[in-house]
Design a protein around this motif. Structure first.
Motif, short mmCIF file in Angstrom:
data_model
loop_
_atom_site.label_atom_id
_atom_site.label_comp_id
_atom_site.label_asym_id
_atom_site.label_seq_id
_atom_site.Cartn_x
_atom_site.Cartn_y
_atom_site.Cartn_z
N ALA A 180 73.09 39.75 32.07
CA ALA A 180 72.36 40.00 33.33
C ALA A 180 71.07 40.78 33.08
O ALA A 180 69.78 40.54 33.52
CB ALA A 180 73.23 40.74 34.41
N ALA A 181 71.37 41.83 32.31
CA ALA A 181 69.98 42.61 31.82
C ALA A 181 68.78 41.97 31.04
O ALA A 181 67.77 42.15 31.36
CB ALA A 181 70.46 43.80 30.91
N VAL A 182 69.43 40.77 30.32
CA VAL A 182 68.44 40.06 29.34
C VAL A 182 67.54 39.26 30.67
O VAL A 182 66.34 39.22 30.32
CB VAL A 182 69.08 39.30 28.52
N LYS A 183 68.18 38.64 31.38
CA LYS A 183 67.60 38.05 32.27
C LYS A 183 66.54 38.80 33.36
O LYS A 183 65.23 38.52 33.48
CB LYS A 183 68.53 37.45 33.54
N THR A 184 67.09 39.90 33.61
CA THR A 184 66.01 40.81 34.35
C THR A 184 64.80 41.40 33.54
O THR A 184 63.78 41.32 34.05
CB THR A 184 66.77 42.20 34.81
N ILE A 185 65.11 41.49 32.56
CA ILE A 185 63.95 42.17 31.48
C ILE A 185 63.19 40.79 31.17
O ILE A 185 61.95 41.03 31.08
CB ILE A 185 64.68 42.68 30.17
N SER A 186 63.62 40.07 31.18
CA SER A 186 63.03 38.49 30.78
C SER A 186 61.92 38.19 31.99
O SER A 186 60.67 38.00 31.67
CB SER A 186 63.77 37.27 30.47
N GLY A 187 62.47 38.54 33.16
CA GLY A 187 61.50 38.35 34.17
C GLY A 187 60.32 39.31 34.36
O GLY A 187 59.31 38.75 34.75
N TYR A 188 60.78 40.31 34.12
CA TYR A 188 59.67 41.77 34.07
C TYR A 188 58.83 41.15 32.84
O TYR A 188 57.32 41.31 33.30
CB TYR A 188 60.47 42.93 33.63
N LEU A 189 59.06 40.77 31.71
CA LEU A 189 57.89 40.61 30.69
C LEU A 189 57.20 39.33 31.17
O LEU A 189 56.01 39.32 30.97
CB LEU A 189 58.62 40.37 29.49
N ALA A 190 57.71 38.34 31.92
CA ALA A 190 56.82 37.12 32.27
C ALA A 190 55.99 37.35 33.29
O ALA A 190 55.09 36.78 33.36
CB ALA A 190 58.02 35.94 32.24
N GLU A 191 56.57 37.97 34.32
CA GLU A 191 55.92 38.13 35.70
C GLU A 191 55.13 39.44 35.96
O GLU A 191 54.05 39.51 36.63
CB GLU A 191 57.05 38.09 36.79
N VAL A 192 55.52 40.52 35.48
CA VAL A 192 54.90 41.90 35.76
C VAL A 192 54.08 42.55 34.69
O VAL A 192 53.02 42.86 35.08
CB VAL A 192 56.06 42.58 36.20
N ARG A 193 54.83 42.54 33.69
CA ARG A 193 54.03 43.35 32.69
C ARG A 193 52.49 42.73 32.15
O ARG A 193 51.80 43.62 32.04
CB ARG A 193 54.87 43.44 31.13
N PRO A 194 52.32 41.56 32.14
CA PRO A 194 50.98 41.13 31.95
C PRO A 194 50.19 41.37 32.99
O PRO A 194 48.82 41.64 32.75
CB PRO A 194 51.12 39.61 31.77
N VAL A 195 50.61 41.86 34.26
CA VAL A 195 49.84 42.11 35.35
C VAL A 195 49.36 43.65 35.19
O VAL A 195 48.16 43.93 35.45
CB VAL A 195 50.33 41.60 36.74
N ILE A 196 50.34 44.51 35.09
CA ILE A 196 49.88 45.92 35.07
C ILE A 196 49.50 46.34 33.79
O ILE A 196 49.29 47.48 33.80
CB ILE A 196 51.37 46.74 35.41
N VAL A 197 49.77 45.72 32.74
CA VAL A 197 49.36 46.17 31.34
C VAL A 197 48.28 45.55 30.89
O VAL A 197 48.34 44.30 30.39
CB VAL A 197 50.39 46.20 30.34
N THR A 198 47.17 45.78 31.13
CA THR A 198 45.80 45.15 30.67
C THR A 198 45.16 45.46 29.36
O THR A 198 44.36 44.91 28.94
CB THR A 198 44.70 45.38 31.91
N ASP A 199 45.79 46.50 28.82
CA ASP A 199 45.26 46.86 27.40
C ASP A 199 45.90 46.21 26.46
O ASP A 199 47.25 46.15 26.27
CB ASP A 199 45.46 48.46 27.32
N ALA A 200 45.10 45.26 25.83
CA ALA A 200 46.03 44.49 24.69
C ALA A 200 46.45 45.20 23.70
O ALA A 200 47.38 44.62 22.90
CB ALA A 200 44.76 43.35 24.25
N TYR A 201 46.10 46.50 23.42
CA TYR A 201 46.54 47.16 22.40
C TYR A 201 48.14 48.12 22.78
O TYR A 201 48.47 48.70 21.91
CB TYR A 201 45.52 48.05 21.71
N GLU A 202 48.20 47.86 24.16
CA GLU A 202 49.29 48.84 24.45
C GLU A 202 50.76 48.09 23.99
O GLU A 202 51.08 46.98 24.48
CB GLU A 202 49.42 48.89 26.17
N GLU A 203 51.43 48.90 23.25
CA GLU A 203 52.55 48.10 22.58
C GLU A 203 53.96 48.63 23.66
O GLU A 203 54.91 48.23 23.34
CB GLU A 203 53.07 48.62 21.13
N ARG A 204 53.86 49.59 24.36
CA ARG A 204 55.06 49.84 25.22
C ARG A 204 55.59 48.85 26.04
O ARG A 204 54.97 48.16 26.91
CB ARG A 204 54.74 51.26 26.03
N LEU A 205 56.95 48.98 25.99
CA LEU A 205 57.61 47.83 26.83
C LEU A 205 57.54 48.22 28.24
O LEU A 205 57.01 47.36 29.10
CB LEU A 205 59.20 48.04 26.42
#
Length: 294
Positions: A180-205
């Protein structure tokens, strides 16, 4: 005035390889001591003796500091003076003769399974922030990592295909992540992180909503908000999910040594406090429900 604070900070960072939180804690304790010395006309670190230290501890008592706080402060000063002695900045370590009573370990605050489910359900996924928040809460409970570790995780530390988190600290740790956590984190990585993290060099999850580093205080506000929203009246701390992770594993039959490895404890005694929690829990249940124990 020679208190050699820069030397101590460099020693913690470069030689002891201490975490930022540890360095901050040590420096806060030592700076408080240096301020006290300055106000009491103690000119340098080499002028400090046991009398100065004992007077300082008495001063901390007048400020209402707990025995645990004073014990931690002495540990910080002991490390500080060991550093200065090793560097030849002082001749003697006045802290070596200071002995504190061993503080009794308090049982950590732990949520039961129903409270955990209630807390995890509070971020409803209706916007980017709640999707991110749910991913953070799920990962904390799934792995038992510290908040300081959570906010420093890199995207490359997590492998969602096989469901593991790989930590590269003083001690390498590989921790499973439930589906269940894998699914939630996968959704975050696919839908949210690319929008809020615009710096291509930012490595933080995980970052704040501006795509910048998140502070421990920032995350603390998040977990407190959802605990209040859920109506959980227990004393919630940033470590609550970590403690609950360990207690629930133990309650369901996990080996204490395996829990120790997942938590990254260097000594099994740190993990045994959860066994004490379980003992207290079962003793209370026995006393309440056994017909001849009343």
């Amino acid at each position: 005035m020679k208190f050699f604070l820069d030397i101590f900070k460099e020693y913690l960072s470069n030689e002891k390889k201490s975490s930022e939180n540890t360095i901050e804690s040590y420096m806060r304790d030592v700076n408080q001591f240096v301020t006290y010395c300055t106000e009491n006309k103690v000119k340098s670190a080499g002028d400090v003796d046991s009398a100065v230290l004992n007077n300082f501890l008495t001063y901390l008592t007048t400020l209402g500091k707990s025995e645990a706080t004073k014990t931690r402060t002495v540990a910080s000063l002991r490390c500080y003076y060991r550093c200065l002695a090793a560097k030849g900045c002082v001749r003697n370590n006045p802290v070596e003769g200071i002995r504190m009573k061993k503080a009794e370990k308090k049982l950590p605050g732990i949520l039961d399974s129903d409270e955990i489910m209630l807390l995890l359900s509070q971020p409803d996924g209706s916007d980017f922030k709640s999707i991110r928040d749910k991913a953070m809460l799920e990962l904390l409970y799934a792995t038992g990592i510290k908040v300081s570790e959570l906010i420093e995780l890199k995207v490359t530390d997590i492998n969602l295909q096989i469901g593991i988190l790989h930590l590269h600290d003083k001690k390498e740790r590989v921790i499973p992540i439930y589906p269940a956590a894998v699914k939630t984190i996968s959704g975050y990585l696919a839908e949210v992180r690319p929008v809020i993290v615009t710096d291509a060099y930012e490595e933080r999850l995980f970052t704040n909503m501006n795509g910048q580093a998140m502070s421990r205080q920032g995350f603390w506000k998040i977990i407190k908000h959802y605990a209040d929203k859920a109506g959980i009246n227990k004393d919630i701390t940033p470590h609550t999910l970590r403690h609950s992770f360990a207690a629930h594993l133990l309650e369901n039959g996990a080996d204490l040594k395996d829990i120790k490895e997942m938590l990254g404890h260097s000594d099994i005694s740190s993990t045994q406090i959860y066994a004490q929690f379980m003992k207290n829990k079962y003793t209370a249940a026995y006393a309440k429900y056994h017909p001849l124990a009343r």
